[in-house]
Structure formats: structure tokens, C-alpha cells
Design a protein around this motif. Structure first.
Motif, mmCIF file in Angstrom:
data_model
loop_
_atom_site.group_PDB
_atom_site.id
_atom_site.type_symbol
_atom_site.label_atom_id
_atom_site.label_comp_id
_atom_site.label_asym_id
_atom_site.label_seq_id
_atom_site.Cartn_x
_atom_site.Cartn_y
_atom_site.Cartn_z
ATOM 1 N N PHE A 37 0.798 -1.240 0.025
ATOM 2 C CA PHE A 37 -0.032 0.164 0.041
ATOM 3 C C PHE A 37 1.067 1.164 -0.019
ATOM 4 N N ILE A 38 1.957 1.338 0.958
ATOM 5 C CA ILE A 38 2.545 2.190 1.107
ATOM 6 C C ILE A 38 3.465 2.667 -0.284
ATOM 7 N N ALA A 39 4.000 1.578 -0.851
ATOM 8 C CA ALA A 39 4.641 1.639 -2.190
ATOM 9 C C ALA A 39 3.863 2.380 -3.174
ATOM 10 N N ARG A 40 2.362 1.883 -3.164
ATOM 11 C CA ARG A 40 1.797 2.325 -4.300
ATOM 12 C C ARG A 40 0.916 3.618 -4.145
ATOM 13 N N HIS A 41 0.527 3.752 -2.864
ATOM 14 C CA HIS A 41 -0.094 4.938 -2.701
ATOM 15 C C HIS A 41 0.410 6.213 -1.601
ATOM 16 N N GLY A 42 1.632 5.698 -1.049
ATOM 17 C CA GLY A 42 2.397 6.580 -0.166
ATOM 18 C C GLY A 42 2.343 8.150 -0.690
ATOM 19 N N HIS A 43 2.600 8.312 -1.743
ATOM 20 C CA HIS A 43 2.972 9.485 -2.447
ATOM 21 C C HIS A 43 1.585 10.495 -2.462
ATOM 22 N N ARG A 44 0.305 9.807 -2.169
ATOM 23 C CA ARG A 44 -0.871 10.641 -2.138
ATOM 24 C C ARG A 44 -1.015 11.205 -0.973
ATOM 25 N N SER A 45 -0.363 10.913 0.332
ATOM 26 C CA SER A 45 -0.589 11.268 1.793
ATOM 27 C C SER A 45 -0.338 12.673 1.798
ATOM 28 N N PRO A 46 -1.283 13.350 2.397
ATOM 29 C CA PRO A 46 -1.110 14.623 2.894
ATOM 30 C C PRO A 46 0.378 14.812 3.870
ATOM 31 N N PRO A 47 0.858 16.154 3.978
ATOM 32 C CA PRO A 47 1.929 16.007 4.869
ATOM 33 C C PRO A 47 1.624 15.798 6.317
ATOM 34 N N VAL A 48 2.886 15.355 7.110
ATOM 35 C CA VAL A 48 2.420 15.266 8.550
ATOM 36 C C VAL A 48 3.396 16.319 9.334
ATOM 37 N N GLU A 88 -4.466 28.306 7.835
ATOM 38 C CA GLU A 88 -5.550 27.505 7.088
ATOM 39 C C GLU A 88 -4.842 27.171 5.761
ATOM 40 N N VAL A 89 -3.946 28.059 5.364
ATOM 41 C CA VAL A 89 -3.483 28.007 3.932
ATOM 42 C C VAL A 89 -1.730 27.896 4.130
ATOM 43 N N GLY A 90 -1.125 27.020 3.258
ATOM 44 C CA GLY A 90 0.383 26.980 3.174
ATOM 45 C C GLY A 90 0.802 25.756 4.189
ATOM 46 N N GLU A 91 2.011 25.541 3.865
ATOM 47 C CA GLU A 91 2.866 24.373 4.940
ATOM 48 C C GLU A 91 3.967 25.074 5.448
ATOM 49 N N ASP A 92 4.292 24.643 6.738
ATOM 50 C CA ASP A 92 5.411 25.225 7.275
ATOM 51 C C ASP A 92 6.690 25.016 7.001
ATOM 52 N N SER A 93 7.772 25.752 7.125
ATOM 53 C CA SER A 93 8.956 25.254 6.868
ATOM 54 C C SER A 93 9.404 24.312 7.758
ATOM 55 N N ALA A 94 10.554 23.541 7.399
ATOM 56 C CA ALA A 94 11.180 22.565 8.536
ATOM 57 C C ALA A 94 11.432 23.269 9.755
ATOM 58 N N ALA A 95 11.968 24.245 9.838
ATOM 59 C CA ALA A 95 12.291 24.891 11.078
ATOM 60 C C ALA A 95 10.979 25.190 11.767
ATOM 61 N N THR A 96 10.299 25.810 11.212
ATOM 62 C CA THR A 96 8.933 26.246 11.828
ATOM 63 C C THR A 96 8.341 24.976 12.174
ATOM 64 N N ALA A 97 8.135 23.810 11.442
ATOM 65 C CA ALA A 97 7.780 22.608 11.971
ATOM 66 C C ALA A 97 8.052 22.264 13.219
ATOM 67 N N TRP A 98 9.543 22.203 13.249
ATOM 68 C CA TRP A 98 10.368 21.764 14.682
ATOM 69 C C TRP A 98 10.006 22.463 15.835
ATOM 70 N N TYR A 99 9.882 23.959 15.459
ATOM 71 C CA TYR A 99 9.711 24.809 16.770
ATOM 72 C C TYR A 99 8.013 24.380 17.195
ATOM 73 N N ALA A 100 7.213 24.306 16.118
ATOM 74 C CA ALA A 100 6.018 24.363 16.305
ATOM 75 C C ALA A 100 5.642 22.875 17.083
ATOM 76 N N ASP A 101 6.417 21.884 16.798
ATOM 77 C CA ASP A 101 6.258 20.641 17.435
ATOM 78 C C ASP A 101 6.806 20.766 18.933
ATOM 79 N N TRP A 102 7.927 21.415 19.115
ATOM 80 C CA TRP A 102 8.467 21.685 20.270
ATOM 81 C C TRP A 102 7.796 22.295 21.203
ATOM 82 N N MET A 103 7.085 23.430 20.627
ATOM 83 C CA MET A 103 6.074 23.981 21.438
ATOM 84 C C MET A 103 4.645 23.271 21.870
ATOM 85 N N TYR A 104 4.318 22.759 20.884
ATOM 86 C CA TYR A 104 2.920 22.041 20.779
ATOM 87 C C TYR A 104 3.078 20.896 21.666
#
Lengths: 404, 344
Positions: free
Chosen positions: A19-30, A353-369
């Protein structure tokens, strides 16, 4: 100790790989700290693909729109592990799916199950959890939001706080005091309330992540038919405990730690300072290896718990430490990441609501969340009380004189 | 999949615990042990645990050895288990010594410092087919009939303790329950061993981790019991959050270690590419967790923990000494880094 998988579990693992090999690319970002927006079409499509393959709503019966497999703790663990290792989304993780659906399956009536479970697991219907109040946090049972009955309706007045996703939720499952004359744990009811009902006001709470994830919710003479209740009047505390049991295990899940350790290793290998990657420097490497040891302990501990759960064995203390261990370790993993990002990581641009965070922002957001997760779902100090009292058998704090 | 202990392992563990609670008294610890303890463990088959059945042993695996180590650590038992029942059987695999080991008659002091970044002295060298030089800090030296030694080039040698050219000098140790010795060798006759030194070390590290886990668990258990008995301000100190949270913190760190030790032990007997990594990491992790447990459990005991009256320092010192033996956590993590291609 037999660490080999049964034929059925090996087959599931093979299905997952395919499943992951076939459909993994369709996943939304995490990643990037908690659900903060209504799912877009990509997320909804992914969710329906997951249900169709049995990787979401796996043990929800087909008559309610689920996949209808027997509940099996190891199945769930294999799915989570494979998805986390591949860095793809496990589907919608809102409180409706994680907490309300299992609760309705356990204690809801047939009408409630048929009406709410299908649209919830498909991601069409969003739920907020109305538990905490300004004066009822760790001591949840002292909640004051009240409802009296008038012409076949509950009339709700009061306030909830820390209400995730209330700004876009369609529904709320909430605890209100309906029997003020009964002892505090026995005076609570568990209601299912449409957020469009008049008299509800939602005010977003700005949090340190900069993402709008929390809200305050105010109720002024909000009317709800009295049949919108799970079990009966005064049963709310019992119902809530079904839900909280589901939450405590989820909040310390070790496959999240394993995946985060992988991301952390990649970050340390990619971050080059003075011509050398951080991972080649003893100080950084040792910090990473210490965390790796802690993650390994968490990972094998979870295997032990899963095995015990599949034998219907009560893990006792082993289960009670999971939330505290997992959330504090997740935070410390993110801590090494933000240290590795250094000054360049300070460019912090959270999107809502729109747009994805940069890697650095995502780490900081994880850290605080993650600090929020250490506090939420039973704060770490409460967890330590629970570990000491229920796990180690130490006595409870004496009640203050004249207290409730 | 069944991540847990077998019925046999549970029953053996139960028998061992009964035996140890009976025999390992505070008087015995204060006396530094006696011959009857090892004789009793020999009756239970402990020395031959890892020895193949055809050589008179039980032919069991590293998980079983780890479970015994955990029980010995829990009771702070003065035994030569690590050297004679773990390191020696792995180092002497397929030699003629195995039946003597299994019978508990062969007792092996161990000096592997040349391979583990020891801060002690190691000037051991080949001297023809013999061995010469000095080594400090052999472990499990009391009553040793043989010495298992590593040379800086990675070779392993077995030397009879009473052979000519061998001078063994007992040395006081922080952990009185695991006696140390220094050795001077002058053209001592040596038997050169074919065993892979890394596997010997890994086995020892896993068992040390298990022993440290048992010792730390005992300290936590003792702290909880003591807190429940001690009263101040008119109530049990176990009802104070400061004390409860210290105990909860210890439990939260320690409880997940058990599965880690089991898994790392099991990996040593399986074709597991991560066996070496796990052996290094499990020892490093237990060393770190147990040091904190040893400190906080002692604090919960207040002044009593600092004295010898309750005997708590036996566990404290066992944990402290285990940390330094066969490579401290920094050394183990360096090796774990190399094992996953991370070393510079």
C-alpha cells in the motif's frame, strides 16, 4: 519470548508495504504540531482510501461505515509503525475519531452510532471536546457548566476552555452539570451538541505556537433536546472515563518517538557547521545517542504492553507511565532539533489555514505543541500522582478540611 | 508474537527469588558473601546456564542470563555470576573447560579493560606463547581459579590463577560485593581463545544492564516502603507530593527499561544486525537511569539512606560500580555510534 509474527500479521505487514509503495505519495504532509485546519480534499480522499484498505476505522463495524475487522492491538501497532516509518499520514486524528467514536461504540445507543460514526470517520463531521473549564482543569469533576431541563430541552450555560478545533468543529461532545444536588462525580452528563446552535460563542486563544488550535467557548441559554445525551443523566463521568482511557495510550505512542528520532538524525546529518555535519561532532552525537537509548526503551516497552493487552493482561504500572514518558521524551527530541537549527531556525513563520510550514517552523511548532501535550490530557504532575498512587500504591494527598 | 517471559522462565525466576530472599541477608552482604551461596546457586544450575547441554550445562540463552542478573542485582547478591557464568562461558565456547564451568568449580576473574577504554593500567603483551605485563582492576577476582584477559590487540587469553609467573593482588573496591584485583604476569602460560571478544563484551554488558535494573528496582521498592512507614508532620511521608513525585519519576524511567533489557538480551542469540548496538545502548541507558534512581531513592530515605544502618549503600554502590565496568555509558555510546556508522 517469541518475536516472530503470525502468518496473518506477516500478511498485514506485506499489505502495508504494498500500500505504501503504491499510494504513499498521495499522503498529505505530517507534523508541525496538531490539527489546526479543516481537512482539504486531499486529506478527505486519503482518509477514504485508508478506510477502504482497513488502515483507518479498522475495527469500526461496516454497518457504521468502518472496515469491520476484529479489534487486534498488534494490527493497530503494525499500521502505526509502518506509516510512521514511511513518514506518511495515518489519516484524520481529530478528537471525534480518536475519542468520540470509540466511546459511542462502547456506550452509545444504536441511533447515535448510526447517525454520528460514519460521517465522523470519513472526516465530514468535526468534533470538539468540551471538558476543561477555567476552574476545572486537573480537577475536571468540579466542572461548573450547567444545564437544566425546560420543555424537553437542556438549557446550557457556562464556559469551556482549551477547546481544540472549536473554531471549525461541527459538533461538540461536552460534560455539563445536570444534577447539582448529587455528589460531584455523579452530577455530570455527556451531551452531543451542534456548534451551530444559537447561544454559542467561540473565541480563539492565541497560543505560543502561533497556530490557532485552542479556543474558549461560551454558552448562553443554549438549547439542546434532552435525547442528545450518551447513557443517562448523571452518567457523564463514567462516559468520559471511557474516552480518557483511549486518550492516555494515544498520547505516549512510541512509534511517533521512533519516527521523530529518524527525522532528528536526518536533521543532524544535514546540518553542516564549519564544514562538518553536527552528527560527526562528539557533543551532538552523544546527545543524539542518549535520546536513542531512551526511545529504544519506549519502543520495546510498547511492544511489551501490546503483547500484554492482546492477552487481556492488565499492565498496571507499565501502562500508567506511558503518557508521561512519551510526551516528555517527544519534547526532548524536539529540543535537540531546535538546538541543531540554531540561529537559522529562528525564522519562525507559522501558517494556519493555507500553506505548509518550513522545516524549522515545523520543529519549533512541534517543540512548543509538545509542551502542550505534556500539560493536556492529564498534566505531567497529575500523571505523577497517578503513577505514585495507582502504580506504586502510595497514599493520596489528604483532603483539605471542608473540601468537596 | 509474544513479548514476555515463558512459563519456564517465570517458574525459574520464582525459585531463584525464593532462594535469594532466603539466603542473601544483610549479614551475608556485610560479610562480603560466603561459599554456600554459590554452592546453592550451582544446585539451581546457575553457573551452567549458558553452557551447552552436551557439556553439562542448561543450554539456555542470554535472556535467561539477563533474568538471573536482574534477580542478583535486586538482592545485591555477592556472587561471581558475571565472570564465571556469563563472560567465561561465552569466551570459552567450544573449549574443554565448559564442564568445569557448568559444575561451578571453575571461577574466572575477568580483565577486559584493554578493549573498553579502561582508565586502568594494561601492559599485557604476548611473550612467546606466554603472556607478560600488568593489569589493574580484574573483576570477580575472589576465589578465582582462572583469569580471562584481553590484550590490546584484541586477543583473549585464559591463564590459570595459580600458574607460575602469576601474582594476583586483591584490592579494595567501592562495591564490596564484587571484589577487584590487580595482576602481574611474568611469562605466564596462556591458552589463546578463538572467541570473538566483541560478543563476550556484549554478553557482559547486557547482563550488567539487567543487574543494574534489578538493583535500581530494589532501591525504588525500598524507597516506597520506607516512605510508607516514616511519619512526619503527623502523616506518612509517602503522602507528600514531593516524595510521591520523586518515586513516580523513578518508576516512569525504570519501568520501560525492563522490556529494553529483555529485547537486547534476546537479540544476542538471534541473527540480529543490531545486537551489538543494543548491547551498548542498553548498558548506557541503564547506567544513566539507575544513577538517578540510586540518588533519589537514597534521598527519599533521608539520613537513613546515607548511613549503613539499612544497608541501602550496597545497592547504591553496585549501581555505581556497574556503570564503570566493561565500558561506561560514554564509551558504550561511542561504540553504538560506530555500530550505526556515525563515528567520525
Amino acid at each position: 519470548m517469541d518475536l516472530t509474527l503470525s502468518d496473518r500479521h506477516r500478511a498485514l505487514r506485506a499489505d502495508l508495504r504494498e500500500f505504501i509503495a503504491r499510494h504513499g505519495h498521495r499522503s498529505p504532509p505530517v507534523g508541525g504540531g496538531g490539527g489546526r485546519k479543516r481537512p482539504d480534499q486531499r486529506v478527505l480522499d486519503w482518509q477514504s482510501l485508508l478506510i477502504e484498505h482497513g488502515f483507518a476505522a479498522r475495527s469500526v463495524p461496516t454497518r457504521y461505515g468502518g472496515y469491520g475487522a476484529e479489534h487486534d492491538v498488534l494490527d493497530a501497532a503494525l499500521i502505526t509503525e509502518a506509516f510512521n516509518a514511511a513518514g506518511i499520514s495515518l489519516g484524520i486524528q481529530g478528537q471525534g475519531i480518536r475519542m468520540l467514536v470509540p466511546t459511542l461504540l462502547e456506550v452509545g445507543n444504536e441511533e447515535q452510532r448510526r447517525r454520528w460514526i460514519g460521517p465522523t470517520i470519513r472526516g465530514e463531521l468535526h468534533w470538539a471536546q468540551g471538558y476543561s473549564e477555567p476552574e476545572a482543569g486537573s480537577d475536571l469533576a468540579s466542572l461548573r457548566t450547567r444545564a437544566h431541563v425546560e420543555d424537553g430541552n437542556f438549557v446550557i450555560n457556562g464556559q469551556k476552555i482549551w477547546t481544540s478545533s472549536a473554531h471549525y468543529a461541527d459538533m461538540m461532545f461536552l460534560l455539563v452539570r445536570t444534577e447539582p444536588d448529587r455528589p460531584k462525580h455523579l452530577g455530570i452528563s455527556y451531551l452531543l451538541l451542534p456548534m451551530a446552535t444559537s447561544g454559542i460563542e467561540v473565541r480563539p486563544l492565541a497560543t505560543m505556537t502561533g497556530h490557532a488550535t485552542f479556543n474558549e467557548v461560551f454558552f448562553t441559554d443554549v438549547r439542546l433536546p434532552t435525547d442528545q445525551i450518551v447513557l443517562g443523566r448523571g452518567d457523564g463521568w463514567k462516559v468520559a472515563n471511557v474516552t480518557l482511557k483511549h486518550e492516555r495510550m494515544l498520547l505516549g505512542d512510541s512509534s511517533k518517538l521512533v519516527h521523530r528520532l529518524h527525522r532528528l538524525r536526518a536533521l543532524l546529518a544535514e546540518t553542516v557547521v564549519d564544514g562538518a555535519p553536527l552528527l560527526s561532532r562528539p557533543v551532538w552525537r552523544d546527545r543524539f545517542l542518549r535520546l536513542q537509548g531512551e526511545v529504544l526503551a519506549g519502543k520495546y516497552h510498547q511492544m511489551r504492553l501490546l503483547s500484554e493487552a492482546s492477552r487481556d493482561q492488565d499492565s498496571g504500572l507499565g501502562l500508567l507511565v506511558v503518557k508521561y514518558y512519551g510526551t516528555t521524551l517527544a519534547w526532548r527530541l524536539a529540543t535537540l532539533a531546535v538546538d541543531a537549527l540554531g540561529e537559522a531556525g529562528l525564522a519562525y513563520e507559522p501558517h494556519d489555514e493555507v500553506g505548509e510550514d518550513s522545516a524549522a517552523t515545523a520543529w519549533y511548532a512541534d517543540w512548543m505543541y509538545d509542551l502542550g501535550l505534556i500539560i493536556g490530557g492529564g498534566s505531567s504532575n497529575i500523571q505523577k500522582n497517578i503513577i505514585a498512587e495507582r502504580g506504586l500504591g502510595m497514599p493520596r494527598e489528604p483532603k483539605p478540611m471542608g473540601g468537596a | 508474537m509474544d513479548f514476555g517471559l515463558s512459563e519456564d522462565q517465570r517458574q525459574f525466576g520464582e525459585a531463584l527469588r525464593r532462594f535469594l530472599s532466603d539466603r542473601v541477608t544483610m549479614e551475608l552482604r556485610r560479610a562480603g558473601g560466603d561459599a554456600a551461596l554459590w554452592a546453592g546457586l550451582t544446585e539451581l544450575g546457575v553457573p551452567g546456564l549458558l553452557v551447552p547441554e552436551e557439556a553439562g550445562g542448561a543450554g539456555l540463552g542470554m535472556l535467561d542470563a539477563a533474568l538471573v542478573g536482574e534477580a542478583l542485582g535486586r538482592h545485591a547478591a555477592p556472587t561471581p555470576f558475571l565472570g564465571s557464568a556469563v563472560l567465561a562461558p561465552v569466551a570459552l565456547r567450544s573449549t574443554a573447560h565448559l564442564p568445569e564451568l557448568a559444575a561451578g568449580r571453575m571461577r574466572v576473574a575477568v580483565g577486559l579493560g584493554a578493549l573498553t577504554g579502561s582508565t586502568g593500567t594494561c601492559t599485557l603483551r604476548r611473550d612467546g606463547g606466554r603472556i607478560s605485563g600488568n593489569l589493574t582492576g580484574l573483576i570477580d577476582a575472589a576465589g578465582a581459579t582462572h583469569l580471562l584477559l584481553a590484550l590490546p590487540d584484541g586477543a583473549l587469553a585464559l591463564v590459570a590463577a595459580y600458574a607460575e609467573g602469576v601474582t594476583l593482588r586483591p584490592r579494595p573496591s567501592l562495591d564490596r560485593l564484587r571484589p577487584l584485583a590487580d595482576v602481574d604476569l611474568t611469562a605466564a602460560p596462556a591458552e589463546w581463545l578463538a572467541a570473538d571478544a566483541a560478543r563476550v563484551l556484549d554478553a557482559g554488558r547486557v547482563v550488567l544492564a539487567a543487574e543494574t535494573l534489578g538493583a535500581a528496582q530494589s532501591m525504588l521498592d525500598q524507597a516506597v516502603v520506607y516512605a510508607g512507614q516514616r511519619r512526619q508532620f503527623g502523616r506518612s511521608i509517602a503522602s507528600f507530593q514531593g516524595v510521591k513525585h520523586a518515586c513516580a519519576e523513578m518508576a516512569a524511567w525504570l519501568e520501560p527499561c525492563r522490556a529494553f533489557v529483555w529485547y537486547a538480551a534476546q537479540a544476542q542469540d538471534a541473527p540480529d544486525a543490531e545486537a551489538h548496538l543494543l548491547a551498548c545502548q542498553v548498558k548506557a541507558h541503564l547506567d544513566e537511569v539507575a544513577r538517578d534512581v540510586a540518588r533519589h531513592a537514597t534521598e527519599v530515605h533521608g539520613g537513613m539512606g546515607f548511613t549503613e544502618l539499612l544497608g541501602l549503600p550496597f545497592w547504591f554502590k553496585r549501581i555505581a560500580a556497574n556503570r564503570q565496568v566493561l565500558g561506561g555509558p560514554e564509551r558504550c555510546r561511542e561504540e553504538a555510534a560506530a555500530a550505526q556508522g556515525l563515528a567520525a
